[in-house]
Scaffold this motif. Structure first.
Motif, PDB file in Angstrom:
ATOM      1  N   GLN A  34      14.457  -4.795   2.515  1.00  0.00           N
ATOM      2  CA  GLN A  34      15.574  -3.228   2.939  1.00  0.00           C
ATOM      3  C   GLN A  34      16.051  -3.826   1.848  1.00  0.00           C
ATOM      4  OE1 GLN A  34      16.920  -1.037   4.445  1.00  0.00           O
ATOM      5  NE2 GLN A  34      17.726  -1.994   5.858  1.00  0.00           N
ATOM      6  N   LEU A  36      18.947  -2.062  -0.889  1.00  0.00           N
ATOM      7  CA  LEU A  36      20.285  -1.744  -1.151  1.00  0.00           C
ATOM      8  C   LEU A  36      20.687  -0.990  -2.999  1.00  0.00           C
ATOM      9  CD1 LEU A  36      22.526  -4.042   0.959  1.00  0.00           C
ATOM     10  CD2 LEU A  36      21.450  -1.855   2.218  1.00  0.00           C
ATOM     11  N   ARG A  61      17.973   2.148   0.988  1.00  0.00           N
ATOM     12  CA  ARG A  61      19.065   3.017   1.717  1.00  0.00           C
ATOM     13  C   ARG A  61      20.279   2.655   0.459  1.00  0.00           C
ATOM     14  NH1 ARG A  61      23.089   0.041   4.742  1.00  0.00           N
ATOM     15  NH2 ARG A  61      22.869  -1.653   4.262  1.00  0.00           N
ATOM     16  N   SER A  63      24.228   2.724  -0.849  1.00  0.00           N
ATOM     17  CA  SER A  63      24.885   1.411   0.010  1.00  0.00           C
ATOM     18  C   SER A  63      26.446   2.006  -0.780  1.00  0.00           C
ATOM     19  CB  SER A  63      25.154  -0.350  -1.077  1.00  0.00           C
ATOM     20  OG  SER A  63      26.324  -1.048  -0.943  1.00  0.00           O
ATOM     21  N   LEU A  66      27.961  -1.762  -3.543  1.00  0.00           N
ATOM     22  CA  LEU A  66      26.960  -2.672  -4.221  1.00  0.00           C
ATOM     23  C   LEU A  66      27.588  -4.149  -4.432  1.00  0.00           C
ATOM     24  CD1 LEU A  66      23.506  -3.067  -3.832  1.00  0.00           C
ATOM     25  CD2 LEU A  66      23.586  -2.425  -5.969  1.00  0.00           C
ATOM     26  N   ASP A  69      28.380  -6.334  -1.064  1.00  0.00           N
ATOM     27  CA  ASP A  69      26.467  -6.339  -0.688  1.00  0.00           C
ATOM     28  C   ASP A  69      25.808  -7.620  -1.546  1.00  0.00           C
ATOM     29  OD1 ASP A  69      26.968  -4.014   1.188  1.00  0.00           O
ATOM     30  OD2 ASP A  69      25.689  -3.167   0.166  1.00  0.00           O
ATOM     31  N   HIS A  83      19.903  -3.316  -8.028  1.00  0.00           N
ATOM     32  CA  HIS A  83      19.504  -2.951  -6.795  1.00  0.00           C
ATOM     33  C   HIS A  83      19.526  -4.185  -6.131  1.00  0.00           C
ATOM     34  CE1 HIS A  83      15.887  -2.443  -8.615  1.00  0.00           C
ATOM     35  NE2 HIS A  83      15.675  -3.647  -7.686  1.00  0.00           N
TER      36      HIS A  83
END
Length: 161
Positions: A34, A36, A61, A63, A66, A69, A83
């Motif tokens: 996955q 981000l 996907r 964010s 970021l 995250d 990313h």
């Protein structure tokens, strides 16, 4: 029990060889990612396509934050890339434009490391190709949950340097 012909037995050889090269545990834990990214980032999608071509299942996907995250995933600030990817089971992090060969190598034997990273956006790394410009060598790092990191492998483009 059905009869296994010589032709069918030989057809199984590639699958058996692949299972020896890529252990099931690592494949199951690491082939789905996955990812981000910052909204609309095109190089992130280029990197995701590189991984898909190498057999990974990648979902990208946008964010909302970021940096937050990244911190939540345990990525050290000095290894921040473009990313942040998480394996399907959430155990491992793939930060930045890490080439598929390095992701696979890491997932096959992660040891106690939390993740793998390519900081910044090296020219020629997967997703950062520039037509007419030769890929530059760069370092791929591994990092631990406590922030320790060390060089893992050198790369140029999508191959070992």
């Amino acid at each position: 029990m059905p009869h296994l012909s010589r032709r069918h037995a030989l057809a199984l050889v590639p699958a058996i060889a692949a299972s020896a090269v890529f252990p099931t545990r690592a494949r199951a834990a690491g082939t789905a990612l996955q990812v981000l990214r910052s909204p609309g980032c095109g190089c992130c999608e280029g990197w995701a396509e590189h991984l898909r071509a190498a057999g990974f299942s990648v979902t990208v996907r946008d964010s909302v934050d970021l940096d937050a995250d990244r911190r939540a995933a345990g990525v050290p600030d000095d290894l921040a890339g473009c990313h942040t990817g998480l394996t399907a089971d959430g155990r491992f992090v793939v930060e930045g434009h890490v080439p598929a060969f390095a992701v696979r190598r890491f997932l096959d034997a992660p040891g106690t490391w939390r993740g793998i990273a390519v900081p910044d956006m090296p020219i020629g790394s997967p997703g950062m190709e520039v037509p007419g410009t030769a890929p530059r060598p760069y370092t791929v790092y591994v990092f631990a949950a406590d922030g320790r990191s060390e060089a893992f492998v050198r790369a140029r483009g999508d191959r070992p340097a």
